[in-house]
Design a protein around this motif. Structure first.
Motif, mmCIF file in Angstrom:
data_model
loop_
_atom_site.group_PDB
_atom_site.id
_atom_site.type_symbol
_atom_site.label_atom_id
_atom_site.label_comp_id
_atom_site.label_asym_id
_atom_site.label_seq_id
_atom_site.Cartn_x
_atom_site.Cartn_y
_atom_site.Cartn_z
ATOM 1 N N SER A 157 0.938 -1.154 0.083
ATOM 2 C CA SER A 157 -0.055 -0.029 -0.162
ATOM 3 C C SER A 157 0.775 1.384 -0.003
ATOM 4 C CB SER A 157 -0.813 0.121 1.209
ATOM 5 O OG SER A 157 -0.150 0.054 2.272
ATOM 6 N N ARG B 72 4.132 -10.983 7.526
ATOM 7 C CA ARG B 72 2.751 -10.466 7.771
ATOM 8 C C ARG B 72 2.061 -11.509 8.875
ATOM 9 N NH1 ARG B 72 0.461 -7.859 2.097
ATOM 10 N NH2 ARG B 72 1.447 -5.909 2.466
ATOM 11 N N GLU B 127 0.131 -4.027 9.934
ATOM 12 C CA GLU B 127 -0.715 -4.567 9.119
ATOM 13 C C GLU B 127 -1.454 -5.794 9.888
ATOM 14 O OE1 GLU B 127 -1.712 -4.511 6.079
ATOM 15 O OE2 GLU B 127 -0.213 -2.949 5.286
ATOM 16 N N GLN B 129 -4.391 -7.922 11.163
ATOM 17 C CA GLN B 129 -4.887 -8.745 10.287
ATOM 18 C C GLN B 129 -6.471 -8.281 9.751
ATOM 19 O OE1 GLN B 129 -5.275 -12.790 11.870
ATOM 20 N NE2 GLN B 129 -4.655 -13.615 10.191
ATOM 21 N N THR B 131 -7.316 -5.428 9.080
ATOM 22 C CA THR B 131 -7.123 -4.128 8.040
ATOM 23 C C THR B 131 -6.788 -4.777 6.648
ATOM 24 O OG1 THR B 131 -4.793 -3.925 8.585
ATOM 25 C CG2 THR B 131 -6.351 -2.680 9.786
ATOM 26 N N GLN B 132 -6.841 -6.278 6.401
ATOM 27 C CA GLN B 132 -6.360 -6.525 5.390
ATOM 28 C C GLN B 132 -7.376 -7.677 4.829
ATOM 29 O OE1 GLN B 132 -2.791 -8.854 5.361
ATOM 30 N NE2 GLN B 132 -1.575 -7.131 5.952
ATOM 31 N N ARG B 134 -8.254 -10.790 3.220
ATOM 32 C CA ARG B 134 -7.700 -12.109 2.832
ATOM 33 C C ARG B 134 -8.626 -13.223 1.955
ATOM 34 N NH1 ARG B 134 -2.596 -12.774 4.808
ATOM 35 N NH2 ARG B 134 -2.003 -11.556 6.204
ATOM 36 N N VAL B 214 -9.739 0.001 0.805
ATOM 37 C CA VAL B 214 -8.690 -0.841 0.815
ATOM 38 C C VAL B 214 -8.770 -2.137 -0.200
ATOM 39 C CG1 VAL B 214 -7.628 -2.519 2.545
ATOM 40 C CG2 VAL B 214 -8.583 -0.384 3.203
ATOM 41 N N SER B 216 -7.371 -5.530 -1.808
ATOM 42 C CA SER B 216 -6.436 -6.644 -1.612
ATOM 43 C C SER B 216 -5.595 -6.734 -2.462
ATOM 44 C CB SER B 216 -7.565 -7.780 -1.411
ATOM 45 O OG SER B 216 -7.832 -8.151 -2.898
#
Lengths: 194, 224
Positions: A157, B72, B127, B129, B131-132, B134, B214, B216
């Motif tokens: 990002s 991550r 990061e 989890q 906020t992502q 998947r 956001v 992916s």
């Protein structure tokens, strides 16, 4: 010793003594396999278990040589396992290349084929062609834009790019925006429309 | 999903397409260097050199993405457990000590949870989890044509999701906008022209009430 399954790990009793907690290795094994599954092309992901197993065995061997008395933080263990895994992946890539050149050595025939990730070679080839064009275009960008765009294409990002390269979020955003614009222009000149 | 997002998804997919030739290993940064670069532990100039290398070396770009993925996962796990865990060699000889250590760690966790409950702290990892986005599809498992449903982790606060699906050669298969559920069923007609085993590249854009979104990573799923 037995072979690994996706939810299991192969650690002999003697290795457990030198390796520390087998639970940690099992977790690490699962993490690495998941990473390979998510990132790597099909030819490699199919072999994720074997690949990661070889890497973890190398880490255990390092521990054994140190007499099993050294302390290994999870951080150290993860870094060492990652390094071993990349070494193994690179070895497989090289073997594949040697095999394609017809210069196979003593190893068994290579089953991995990065050139055929899809049953449709034409589609795969077209995808690689665009990838090559992108790399070619990146080489022509001014360095800050090239760095920003490369990381963006790697899935980072804008805030992550700023953190990695020591830029403000605004600067990172500007460089990504301008760099992507340059990239689009370059691809357009090559007849590739995204 | 807007035009820019779709375009970026396609470019990312092409950039990460597997390469045919592996570079000479002596030309590539060591795995340790890539690991340090991804974690932001290299000096600026060294970091830029590694990024430059990944710009022209598909194999090292792949190594970089692996490092990101492993990093991550570590961050996500560390966020769920107490820090400071140490693995000790010949652990089996010290089971009693280990049990005591486990108890102490448990107490630390309890204290940590208590402190967190009364003193809000800043998030540690960049990061988290949640906020992502998947993929929730089993890795490597082919997607059935008649029930081709893409699923992903919902993001708290997201009001809708845009989805873009394409083939490896960047041909658009399907797009959907304003999905309120964290899943998307691909129309069978959209898949009819694709051969068995074709790899679908898909990406999700989570839209939030204030307009920000956001995006992916690009997920890859084989088609049955």
């Amino acid at each position: 010793m037995r072979r690994l399954g996706r939810s299991d790990t192969v650690i002999s009793d003697s290795q457990k003594e030198t390796a520390g907690s087998s639970t940690d290795f099992a977790q690490l094994h699962r993490d690495l396999v998941r990473a390979v599954d998510r990132v790597c092309p099909r030819w490699m992901a199919d072999k994720a278990d074997d690949l990661v197993q070889v890497a973890l065995m190398r880490v255990m061997e390092i521990q054994r040589k140190k007499g099993g008395t050294a302390e290994f933080t999870p951080f150290y263990l993860r870094r060492a396992a990652f390094s071993a895994m990349i070494d193994e992946i690179r070895r497989l890539r090289r073997r594949q290349e040697v095999s394609l050149e017809g210069g196979g050595e003593e190893d068994e025939p290579v089953a991995f084929d990065p050139a055929a990730p899809s049953p449709d070679p034409e589609r795969a080839s077209a995808g690689r062609e665009v990838g090559r064009a992108i790399r070619d275009c990146l080489s022509g960008l001014v360095p800050p834009r090239r760095h920003a765009v490369t990381l963006n294409l790697q899935g980072h990002s804008v805030p992550e790019i700023g953190k990695l390269l020591g830029w403000t979020a605004k600067k990172a955003e500007n460089l990504v925006y301008r760099g992507m614009s340059d990239l689009r222009g370059c691809l357009g000149e090559k007849g590739i429309r995204s | 999903m807007n035009q820019d997002t779709r375009e970026l998804a396609k470019l990312r997919a092409a950039f990460t397409a597997p390469a045919t030739a592996a570079p000479p290993p002596e030309d590539c940064p060591s795995p340790e260097t890539i690991w340090a670069a991804v974690r932001g532990e290299l000096p600026p100039q060294a970091l830029r050199e590694v990024v430059d290398h990944t710009a022209r070396c598909a194999a090292c770009a792949e190594d970089w993405r692996l490092a990101v993925e492993v990093d991550r996962q570590e961050a996500a796990q560390a966020a769920e457990t107490a820090p400071g865990k140490v693995i000790v060699g010949r652990f089996g000889r010290f089971r009693q000590l280990a049990a005591a250590a486990a108890l102490a760690a448990g107490l630390l966790v309890a204290v940590g949870v208590y402190r967190q409950a009364i003193v809000p702290s800043q998030p540690i990892y960049r990061e988290a989890q949640q906020t992502q986005v998947r993929s929730l599809l089993p890795a490597g498992q082919p997607l059935p044509r008649q029930a081709a449903v893409l699923r992903w982790t919902p993001l708290p606060g997201a009001v809708s999701y845009d989805v873009s699906v394409s083939t490896e050669d960047l041909r658009q298969v399907a797009t959907a906008q304003g999905q309120t559920a964290a899943e998307y069923r691909l129309p069978p007609a959209a898949l009819s022209g694709l051969p068995a085993g074709a790899r679908l590249l898909w990406q999700v854009d989570a839209i939030f009430p204030d307009g920000h979104h956001v995006t992916s990573p690009t997920f890859t799923t084989p088609l049955q």
